[in-house]
Motif scaffolding. Sequence first.
Motif, short mmCIF file in Angstrom:
data_model
loop_
_atom_site.label_atom_id
_atom_site.label_comp_id
_atom_site.label_asym_id
_atom_site.label_seq_id
_atom_site.Cartn_x
_atom_site.Cartn_y
_atom_site.Cartn_z
N GLY A 73 0.89 -1.15 -0.12
CA GLY A 73 0.05 -0.05 -0.01
C GLY A 73 0.64 1.16 0.16
O GLY A 73 2.08 1.26 0.75
N ASP A 74 0.29 2.22 -0.60
CA ASP A 74 0.95 3.73 -0.37
C ASP A 74 0.14 4.50 0.30
O ASP A 74 -0.53 4.14 1.40
CB ASP A 74 1.49 4.47 -1.72
N SER A 96 -3.11 3.80 -8.58
CA SER A 96 -4.71 4.18 -8.36
C SER A 96 -5.05 4.23 -6.97
O SER A 96 -6.32 4.79 -6.78
CB SER A 96 -5.42 3.12 -9.17
N THR A 97 -4.11 4.02 -5.97
CA THR A 97 -4.39 4.05 -4.53
C THR A 97 -3.95 5.19 -3.91
O THR A 97 -4.11 5.50 -2.56
CB THR A 97 -4.15 2.69 -3.87
N GLY A 98 -3.35 6.05 -4.78
CA GLY A 98 -2.37 7.07 -4.12
C GLY A 98 -3.28 8.40 -4.34
O GLY A 98 -4.49 8.30 -4.82
N PHE A 99 -2.70 9.44 -3.90
CA PHE A 99 -3.63 10.69 -3.93
C PHE A 99 -3.65 11.22 -5.41
O PHE A 99 -2.83 11.29 -6.22
CB PHE A 99 -3.03 11.54 -3.04
N ARG A 114 6.73 8.43 -1.60
CA ARG A 114 7.70 8.33 -2.45
C ARG A 114 7.04 7.86 -3.74
O ARG A 114 7.54 8.23 -5.06
CB ARG A 114 8.80 7.46 -1.90
N PRO A 115 6.07 7.18 -3.87
CA PRO A 115 5.58 6.74 -5.12
C PRO A 115 4.90 7.99 -5.92
O PRO A 115 5.10 7.93 -7.11
CB PRO A 115 4.30 5.65 -5.04
N ALA A 116 4.38 8.89 -5.36
CA ALA A 116 3.92 10.12 -5.82
C ALA A 116 4.98 11.04 -6.59
O ALA A 116 5.08 11.27 -7.62
CB ALA A 116 3.13 10.94 -4.98
N VAL A 117 6.20 10.84 -5.64
CA VAL A 117 7.37 11.54 -6.41
C VAL A 117 7.88 10.92 -7.53
O VAL A 117 8.42 11.51 -8.52
CB VAL A 117 8.49 11.85 -5.11
N ALA A 118 7.88 9.52 -7.41
CA ALA A 118 8.50 8.95 -8.67
C ALA A 118 7.61 9.04 -9.70
O ALA A 118 7.97 9.31 -10.92
CB ALA A 118 8.51 7.35 -8.24
N ASP A 119 6.08 9.11 -9.54
CA ASP A 119 5.45 9.43 -10.69
C ASP A 119 5.27 10.58 -11.41
O ASP A 119 5.49 11.05 -12.34
CB ASP A 119 3.92 9.06 -10.15
N GLY A 120 5.77 11.60 -10.27
CA GLY A 120 5.93 13.02 -10.76
C GLY A 120 7.33 13.31 -11.55
O GLY A 120 7.42 14.03 -12.60
N HIS A 121 8.24 12.56 -11.29
CA HIS A 121 9.62 12.76 -11.94
C HIS A 121 9.44 12.11 -13.46
O HIS A 121 9.76 12.95 -14.35
CB HIS A 121 10.55 11.67 -11.35
N ALA A 122 8.56 11.39 -13.49
CA ALA A 122 8.28 10.63 -14.86
C ALA A 122 7.43 11.70 -15.55
O ALA A 122 7.66 11.99 -16.81
CB ALA A 122 7.50 9.38 -14.89
N ALA A 123 6.40 12.25 -15.12
CA ALA A 123 5.34 13.11 -15.56
C ALA A 123 6.08 14.48 -16.23
O ALA A 123 5.69 15.04 -17.00
CB ALA A 123 4.17 13.38 -14.96
#
Length: 534
Positions: free
Chosen positions: A296-297, A364-367, A425-434
């Motif tokens: 979970g995140d 899909s379970t993150g903010f 951290r998952p949101a940050v990783a997703d942000g780096h990609a976007a």
Amino acid sequence: MSGTSWYGRTFEIRLGPPGHGGFCVGRHEGRVVFVRHGLPGELVRALVTEDRGGSFCRADAVEILEASVDRVPSTCPVSGPGGAGCCDFAHATPAAQRALKAAVVEEQLRRVTRIEREVVVEPVAGYPADASTGWRTRVRLPVDAEGRAGMHRYRSASVIPDLRCPQPVPRAMDGLADRLWTPGADLVVTVDGDGVRHVVEVAPAETGGRGGRSGRGGGRAGRAAEDRRGRGSADRGSAGHGGRGRGGADGERPGSSGRGAGDSGSGRAGGSRPGRAEGFPAGPGRRDRPGGERRGDEPLAAPFDSGSASGGSVPEPGGGEGVPSRRQAMARRAAAHADRVEYVIEGTGRAVEYVAGRRWEVSSTGFWQAHRLAAQCYSDVVADWAGLSPGARAWDLYSGAGVFAARLAEAVGRTGAVLAVESARPAVADGHAALRDLPWVDLRADRVERWIGAHTVTPDAVVLDPPRAGAGRDVITALTAAAPDRIVHIGCDPASFARDLALYIEAGYRLSALRAFDAFPSTHHVECLALLER
Ligand SMILES: C[S@@+](CC[C@H](N)C(=O)[O-])C[C@H]1O[C@@H](n2cnc3c(N)ncnc32)[C@H](O)[C@@H]1O
């Protein structure tokens, strides 16, 4: 009061103005009564549902004796007296719902900041002014002991296994009631910007604990827990949304999630997981579930709000025994946010979203903002109010995957700089990609409280969008000491929003613009954006 509980009593009461939390305020025999399911001016028969002594008690309007002209047949068959806690205002016209929320924001501003200001709550840009349904793209549904997904009863842990909630976008709930799920699990359902549905089952807290099924080391789980410490109460919109809900789902929901940066999360489910009837023993210890699995995140931004975030649960009608204490309620919320294994049942668990022409792929379970049009709407206001020119410096605090950071970065250009901070951290990783085409954005995984003390170079503008509890004194003291010219502050809880505004004003800033959006129609929740200038 005399010492005799009013629990279970009924009486007629004329309702006054709305209070913060989805009720109207009335008086009876010298006591204040917070009455749900009524409207200002209505004469109702009220049934007391909670009385802990003191000057007030809580009640439901069980019969409407004189109806308001703003009353409509409720759009929600699950809420109402004794029902779920999310659709507080489903019995009012959309315009009346917005007026109720505006009155609450005005009252919080008056009481906490001493600002007298007329507030207009606007529909989210692009959403019809006369609608109040079909807006929510993320829901978190509890699963009862029988394996049925449902909604939390208002201020209770009990689950109403009825999914006819009007808030989700079309098709979000299709088929979920036709099968059984793991008792005690949560279902996180997301319909993303491509219209793809993702269903993720989050294991019951006691079976999904650290080291859970995956055999992944305590180190990973430990990291997830550390990352999660920055998380506020979920925030928003929780259908349960509690408010942005508590998920309100209120129970509103950073963590590496045990996945590496850029991990696509999961693995597909490979089709539907069989229901219990097909031979899956339910309950603790089940580890052989087919389908993808992930840790979970961040809790969902907007879980269905059962109202439990506001403090404890209430007796079931006719009861009063077995009411969870405040400590038990807190323990339940802590368990809900603990490190829990996730199983992707449908979709990929990776939601594709678009804002201002940019594409994000996030857990899909993150903010993510719960209203399908909210991220675009807020980011337009942020881009306008930040007033940035090429070469400027800006901060985006509590940045999630960088929706606002992207807009700030486009304004400041490559000669400028944007520093963004997010604890998940998952949101940050997703942000780096976007945001990889915007290398002048420095998006960091950190807690704002820690990060801000180490950054003293004055930015031109700062946007901050903290969790429901607000940013608080320490962060705002450090922020105002950095002395940016403009601060755009976003808050989904009128009370914490007003408290944060009071801190800016104390530090010498003035409120130069305020907008409020009905980002959670049918509920009492409202999103406020403030521009503060020195
Ligand atoms: C309301 S959301 C806003 C996210 C982003 N602005 C957006 O619109 O997508 C709040 C975010 O703050 C993060 N957060 C919560 N507490 C934090 C803290 N102490 N430091 C940094 N981030 C935090 C949460 O993980 C969540 O992503």
